[in-house]
Design an enzyme around this catalytic site. Structure first.
Site, PDB file in Angstrom:
ATOM      1  N   HIS A 153      -2.765   2.082  -5.989  1.00 39.98           N
ATOM      2  CA  HIS A 153      -3.354   0.831  -5.500  1.00 39.98           C
ATOM      3  C   HIS A 153      -3.568  -0.162  -6.649  1.00 39.98           C
ATOM      4  CE1 HIS A 153      -4.577  -0.695  -1.627  1.00 39.98           C
ATOM      5  NE2 HIS A 153      -5.594  -1.317  -2.178  1.00 39.98           N
TER       6      HIS A 153
ATOM      7  N   LYS B 262      -1.815  -2.131   7.781  1.00 42.36           N
ATOM      8  CA  LYS B 262      -3.237  -1.967   8.086  1.00 42.36           C
ATOM      9  C   LYS B 262      -3.672  -3.038   9.094  1.00 42.36           C
ATOM     10  CE  LYS B 262      -7.663  -1.297   5.742  1.00 42.36           C
ATOM     11  NZ  LYS B 262      -8.373  -1.376   4.462  1.00 42.36           N
TER      12      LYS B 262
ATOM     13  N   ARG C 113       0.870  -1.176   0.000  1.00 48.04           N
ATOM     14  CA  ARG C 113       0.000   0.000   0.000  1.00 48.04           C
ATOM     15  C   ARG C 113       0.907   1.227   0.000  1.00 48.04           C
ATOM     16  NH1 ARG C 113      -2.104  -3.566   4.005  1.00 48.04           N
ATOM     17  NH2 ARG C 113      -4.191  -4.346   3.495  1.00 48.04           N
TER      18      ARG C 113
ATOM     19  N   ARG D 123      -0.806  -2.628  -6.680  1.00 50.41           N
ATOM     20  CA  ARG D 123      -0.988  -3.699  -5.692  1.00 50.41           C
ATOM     21  C   ARG D 123      -1.971  -4.748  -6.211  1.00 50.41           C
ATOM     22  NH1 ARG D 123      -1.253  -5.010   0.067  1.00 50.41           N
ATOM     23  NH2 ARG D 123      -3.410  -5.371   0.722  1.00 50.41           N
TER      24      ARG D 123
ATOM     25  N   TYR E 208      -9.669 -11.555  -6.445  1.00 51.85           N
ATOM     26  CA  TYR E 208      -8.725 -11.541  -7.571  1.00 51.85           C
ATOM     27  C   TYR E 208      -8.967 -12.693  -8.550  1.00 51.85           C
ATOM     28  CZ  TYR E 208      -6.387  -7.929  -4.931  1.00 51.85           C
ATOM     29  OH  TYR E 208      -6.122  -6.761  -4.253  1.00 51.85           O
TER      30      TYR E 208
ATOM     31  N   HIS F  27      -4.134  -9.683   4.132  1.00 54.73           N
ATOM     32  CA  HIS F  27      -5.591  -9.713   4.264  1.00 54.73           C
ATOM     33  C   HIS F  27      -6.000 -10.551   5.473  1.00 54.73           C
ATOM     34  CE1 HIS F  27      -6.345  -8.796  -0.284  1.00 54.73           C
ATOM     35  NE2 HIS F  27      -6.156  -7.703   0.427  1.00 54.73           N
TER      36      HIS F  27
END
Length: 346
Positions: A293, A228, A203, A296, A328, A319
């Site tokens: 982004h 995050k 990120r 990514r 994805y 994640h």
């Protein structure tokens, strides 16, 4: 200085647009405000629609603040979140969303607010003002968390419903497009930052928080600290990236952060990094409205297409849920390319 401000809807989000004649001093002042962005499409600077910004730009609303009780409870809520070590950006987002909700119920004691009131607010404020489902979801997060801290509440936290999720697919660039973007800049620092985002699936904030000590050249990894959700993780470094990093390090000798701005010891500016990508897109002639982004997203999709297990991709991206990573599979073209269209048999 002459300017005027107005509430606008930009990309399904309420923003405050500031209109003024071109003025370098005012542009610099606007840039310093948190969340300020320039819209090329609208030709205007715009900021988050917060109570502070409404007051700053003298946008009149019928009621701009919650009740005295509401203000006190919001401050307590902020302190509670800080004690739980929520990030400052999350604290700001949640307290602003909660403030909007408590303004709506300014005449009602907080302990008397019910689940029915949330439904009314969603219909008469969120939907009426055409606010996005993502904003509504943020509000639900804030309300749920807030009412967990309130005693003798009539609110049944577990019964607060969320908006139906929008099925938005991640934006992905082809490998050829990524290569063009990464090679667009001759400046090694600019090239290095974009390359590291793509090669490690970072990120923007994670890249700018990197320090030289986070690069472990012996183990060929980068350590991503306080990402995050306050989760540390590691990502593999390719030999090509390591060679580029050594060349970059010799040239720039960063002290505190791996990528520093004009002031030594200060991290590189996020807006300047976005501008670097924008310039790369202009140089390559790619017309897609790509953001940092997207690199990514492209990293994750290209890993999937090359056969990397989804569980590993989940770890690499940091994640929490595998469901987040599974999106994805919907943009990977590997399986789609094997499907023959019936049109070819006509």
């Amino acid at each position: 200085m002459h300017w005027k401000a107005a509430i606008i809807s930009h990309r399904k989000e309420k923003r405050i647009a500031v209109y003024f004649e071109k003025n370098a001093e005012l542009i610099n002042r606007i840039k310093e405000l948190e969340g300020a962005r320039w819209s090329q499409t609208l030709g205007v600077w715009h900021l988050p629609d917060t109570f502070e910004n409404r007051i700053r730009f003298k946008i009149v609303t019928t009621v701009t603040l919650p009740s005295q009780e509401g203000m006190e409870q919001i401050e307590k809520f902020k302190q509670w979140m800080r004690s739980k070590r929520y990030s400052e950006s999350t604290i700001t987002t949640y307290s602003e969303a909660l403030k909007s909700f408590l303004v709506f119920y300014r005449e009602k004691p907080i302990t008397a607010i019910t689940n029915e009131d949330v439904i009314v607010y969603n219909n008469e404020y969120i939907l009426e003002n055409k606010l996005s489902a993502s904003y509504q979801n943020q509000l639900v997060n804030a309300i749920k968390l807030f009412f967990q801290t309130i005693r003798d509440t009539k609110m049944l936290v577990d019964k607060i419903h969320r908006p139906k999720r929008e099925k938005v697919l991640p934006n992905v660039l082809s490998k050829e497009e990524v290569k063009l973007i990464l090679n667009a800049h001759s400046n090694i620092k600019h090239k290095m930052m974009l390359s590291l985002i793509y090669s490690c699936g970072l990120r923007c904030g994670e890249l700018l928080a990197l320090r030289p000590v986070h690069i472990d050249s012996k183990r060929n990894i980068v350590v991503i600290k306080n990402a995050k959700g306050k989760k540390d993780r590691i990502a593999p470094l390719s030999p090509k990236i390591l060679a580029m990093l050594r060349e970059y390090y010799k040239m720039y000798q960063p002290s505190t952060y791996l990528f520093e701005g004009q002031i030594k010891g200060q991290p590189y500016d996020a807006r300047s990094l976005q501008l670097i990508l924008k310039q790369a897109l202009q140089k390559t002639g790619i017309v897609k409205p790509a953001t940092l982004h997207w690199l990514r997203h492209s990293y994750a999709t290209h890993l999937l297409e090359s056969g990397t297990d989804l569980r590993y991709i989940q770890e690499l991206l940091g994640h929490n849920s595998s469901k987040t990573t599974e999106i994805y599979t919907h943009v990977s073209t590997k399986s789609l390319q094997q499907i023959k269209s019936p049109f070819d048999d006509l």
